[in-house]
Design a protein around this motif. Structure first.
Motif, PDB file in Angstrom:
ATOM      1  N   VAL A 162       0.849  -1.187   0.000  1.00  0.00           N
ATOM      2  CA  VAL A 162       0.000   0.000   0.000  1.00  0.00           C
ATOM      3  C   VAL A 162       0.885   1.237   0.000  1.00  0.00           C
ATOM      4  CG1 VAL A 162      -1.831  -1.202   1.243  1.00  0.00           C
ATOM      5  CG2 VAL A 162      -0.128   0.107   2.529  1.00  0.00           C
ATOM      6  N   HIS A 212      -4.041   5.438  -9.564  1.00  0.00           N
ATOM      7  CA  HIS A 212      -5.330   4.823  -9.881  1.00  0.00           C
ATOM      8  C   HIS A 212      -5.592   4.751 -11.375  1.00  0.00           C
ATOM      9  CE1 HIS A 212      -7.548   4.947  -5.771  1.00  0.00           C
ATOM     10  NE2 HIS A 212      -6.404   4.282  -5.736  1.00  0.00           N
ATOM     11  N   GLN A 254      -7.558  -0.126  -7.909  1.00  0.00           N
ATOM     12  CA  GLN A 254      -7.801  -0.830  -6.642  1.00  0.00           C
ATOM     13  C   GLN A 254      -6.588  -0.807  -5.708  1.00  0.00           C
ATOM     14  OE1 GLN A 254      -9.194  -4.485  -8.710  1.00  0.00           O
ATOM     15  NE2 GLN A 254     -11.031  -4.284  -7.455  1.00  0.00           N
ATOM     16  N   PRO A 296      -4.625   0.521  -2.728  1.00  0.00           N
ATOM     17  CA  PRO A 296      -4.936   1.354  -1.559  1.00  0.00           C
ATOM     18  C   PRO A 296      -3.909   2.476  -1.382  1.00  0.00           C
ATOM     19  CG  PRO A 296      -4.990  -0.991  -0.992  1.00  0.00           C
ATOM     20  CD  PRO A 296      -4.331  -0.874  -2.341  1.00  0.00           C
ATOM     21  N   LEU A 329      -3.232   5.737   1.192  1.00  0.00           N
ATOM     22  CA  LEU A 329      -3.584   6.440   2.425  1.00  0.00           C
ATOM     23  C   LEU A 329      -2.947   7.822   2.387  1.00  0.00           C
ATOM     24  CD1 LEU A 329      -3.511   3.271   3.034  1.00  0.00           C
ATOM     25  CD2 LEU A 329      -3.328   3.927   5.427  1.00  0.00           C
ATOM     26  N   TYR A 335      -8.034   5.405  -0.064  1.00  0.00           N
ATOM     27  CA  TYR A 335      -8.509   4.400   0.877  1.00  0.00           C
ATOM     28  C   TYR A 335      -8.841   5.017   2.231  1.00  0.00           C
ATOM     29  CZ  TYR A 335      -8.588   0.428   4.018  1.00  0.00           C
ATOM     30  OH  TYR A 335      -8.973  -0.485   4.968  1.00  0.00           O
ATOM     31  N   ASP A 336      -8.004   5.929   2.717  1.00  0.00           N
ATOM     32  CA  ASP A 336      -8.198   6.520   4.042  1.00  0.00           C
ATOM     33  C   ASP A 336      -7.369   7.788   4.120  1.00  0.00           C
ATOM     34  OD1 ASP A 336      -9.076   6.879   6.600  1.00  0.00           O
ATOM     35  OD2 ASP A 336      -8.028   5.143   7.471  1.00  0.00           O
ATOM     36  N   SER A 370      -4.912   1.337  10.052  1.00  0.00           N
ATOM     37  CA  SER A 370      -5.325   1.666   8.691  1.00  0.00           C
ATOM     38  C   SER A 370      -4.470   0.917   7.668  1.00  0.00           C
ATOM     39  CB  SER A 370      -5.222   3.173   8.467  1.00  0.00           C
ATOM     40  OG  SER A 370      -5.696   3.511   7.180  1.00  0.00           O
ATOM     41  N   ALA A 401      -5.709  -1.947   4.987  1.00  0.00           N
ATOM     42  CA  ALA A 401      -5.446  -1.736   3.561  1.00  0.00           C
ATOM     43  C   ALA A 401      -4.679  -2.914   2.957  1.00  0.00           C
ATOM     44  CB  ALA A 401      -4.658  -0.437   3.367  1.00  0.00           C
ATOM     45  N   LEU A 443      -7.069  -5.764   2.431  1.00  0.00           N
ATOM     46  CA  LEU A 443      -7.885  -5.512   1.246  1.00  0.00           C
ATOM     47  C   LEU A 443      -7.093  -5.771  -0.025  1.00  0.00           C
ATOM     48  CD1 LEU A 443     -10.439  -4.429  -0.153  1.00  0.00           C
ATOM     49  CD2 LEU A 443      -9.467  -2.124   0.088  1.00  0.00           C
ATOM     50  N   ARG A 444      -5.841  -5.317  -0.053  1.00  0.00           N
ATOM     51  CA  ARG A 444      -4.994  -5.505  -1.232  1.00  0.00           C
ATOM     52  C   ARG A 444      -4.796  -6.994  -1.523  1.00  0.00           C
ATOM     53  NH1 ARG A 444      -3.878  -3.508  -6.048  1.00  0.00           N
ATOM     54  NH2 ARG A 444      -1.728  -3.809  -6.697  1.00  0.00           N
TER      55      ARG A 444
END
Length: 457
Positions: A54, A74, A79, A81, A83, A103-104, A118, A122, A125-126
């Protein structure tokens, strides 16, 4: 600037050296591998599509700021992440970034635990995103293989499994198969499912090359290497750089050429005829033969050391006579393809024609079957030679009454399997039998179907 190591979990970007060091220590003490940068220039080039980490970035930075970096990242992977770290006055900007896909965001000053929580969420999720991508690619590859290598017989299922296992491994492959069995189809599938798919696929039939030109064709030559060599020629091996070279009928190569091929396989270099320079090669070689190379080596017609060098990942294509339950399925596939290409309605096989296809010995394998389907789609006869085949329904089902009934039942079920593309539900409905009964008959006749008879209606 090199790409990120596959083990890197966090890419931390902040122009404040003190904050960068503090955050790096926090992540490092938590067992995370961190790479730090003072600015975002070239960051997008660092990250590969399958990177498992991330990005943590400040918003306010000279040059490329956090929002611009988010847009760049992006664009290549929506997709991934990202931060963002914000100052108090940047909160509205961070909210905008969240709407753009961040993401955050963490507002300074923030607790170390907040950052770690966080980042860990992330990373989880990744990992999930990459696993889903991998599964989708695997399913797509399986569908692609099933479309290319049609058949439900155990031999074809095993072959597809073997191709899936070795396609992504950068090793040379030896394909064993009779004439017309589909060796080039298998070779192309290996190439298209490999990480070399973007490179060239170069196919060459060694048996079709005259002895006088085979070395020049394969290895290339320099100007003046021999009479008539007026300019440099790049050989097939060199031309296939970055991709795959398919060398069919390798058994037909002379022993002298085999020596050069062995050296090329071992050292991954090629030397053009008449030249002194060794040219490094980045290629995968897929060789194919219709002969037993071990027997040829024992007889002195093929080098034993080359045979053992090639026989690392052998793939055997079963001949069509060993795939009786694939014959009608393949024929239906080829007929539908040909009919679509010519804009014709798909013809239906008679019971006599189905039996003829099942009884034919198919010395030309899939290629012969393909030609018969082409003729049939055009409204012509199957064109199969008489002899082992019968020409009428009476001769097709010979033997006792019980044996003839069994043969006809097998032919009928096989025909419906081909017509319905192995859907057991469709076959059971067409024949008017319970699916459990159909399953028992498939087992009895050694036929393979697609879906399970116990699946929910």
């Amino acid at each position: 600037m090199t790409r990120l190591d596959a083990n890197t979990q966090v890419l931390l970007i902040d122009d404040d050296p003190h904050l960068r060091q503090a955050l790096s220590q926090t992540l490092d003490l938590a067992g995370l591998k961190v790479v730090t940068l003072a600015d975002a220039r070239g960051v997008a080039e660092l990250i590969q599509p399958d990177w498992q980490g991330v990005v943590v970035s400040d918003i306010r930075m000279p040059g490329i700021d956090g929002l611009q970096l988010l847009a760049q990242l992006h664009e290549q992977d929506p997709q991934l992440p990202v931060l963002l770290i914000t100052g108090h006055g940047d909160v509205p900007l961070a909210v905008q970034a969240m709407r753009s896909g961040a993401y955050d965001f963490l507002e300074k000053p923030f607790a170390s635990d907040d950052l770690l929580e966080s980042v860990r969420r992330a990373l989880a999720l990744r990992q999930l995103v990459l696993e889903n991508r991998s599964l989708r690619l695997e399913l797509a590859d399986r569908k692609q293989l099933a479309a290319r290598l049609v058949g439900q017989s155990p031999g074809m299922q095993r072959l597809r499994e073997q191709i899936g296992a070795v396609a992504g491994i950068n090793t040379d492959v030896l394909i064993l198969g009779e004439t017309g069995a589909g060796k080039e189809v298998v070779a192309r599938a290996l190439h298209d499912l490999s990480n070399r798919r973007a490179g060239p696929f170069v196919a060459i039939n060694a048996g079709a090359l005259a002895e006088s030109v085979v070395e020049s064709e394969l290895f290339g030559h320099e100007a003046g290497a021999f009479t008539g060599a007026q300019k440099r020629r790049i050989g097939k091996f060199e031309f296939a750089a970055g991709g795959t070279l398919f060398l069919d009928e390798i058994e037909s190569m002379s022993l002298d050429v085999q020596v050069k091929l062995l050296r090329l396989l071992q050292e991954r270099v090629v030397e053009r005829l008449g030249g002194n320079q060794l040219i490094p090669l980045d290629i995968r070689i897929i060789a194919a033969t219709k002969e037993d190379l071990r027997q040829a080596a024992d007889q002195g017609r093929f080098r034993a050391d080359l045979y053992y060098r090639l026989n690392v990942a052998p793939l055997r294509i079963p001949p069509l006579r060993e795939r009786a339950d694939d014959i009608l399925l393949l024929f239906q596939h080829f007929t539908e393809t040909a009919s679509t290409r010519h804009g014709l309605a798909v013809r239906e096989l008679t019971a006599a024609q189905r039996a003829q296809l099942l009884r034919h010995p198919w010395p030309g394998n899939v290629r012969e079957l393909h030609n018969a389907a082409e003729r049939f789609a055009l409204g012509l006869d199957l064109g199969l030679e008489a002899g082992a085949d019968a020409s009428n329904a009476t001769a097709e089902f010979s033997g006792t009454l019980s044996e003839q009934v069994e043969a006809f039942e097998k032919s009928l079920i096989a025909s419906e399997l081909a017509r319905s593309h192995s859907s057991l539900r469709s076959v059971a409905e067409a024949l008017g039998v319970p699916r459990k009964t159909l399953h028992d008959k498939l087992r009895k006749h050694g036929l393979s179907g697609g879906s399970s008879p116990d699946e929910a209606e």
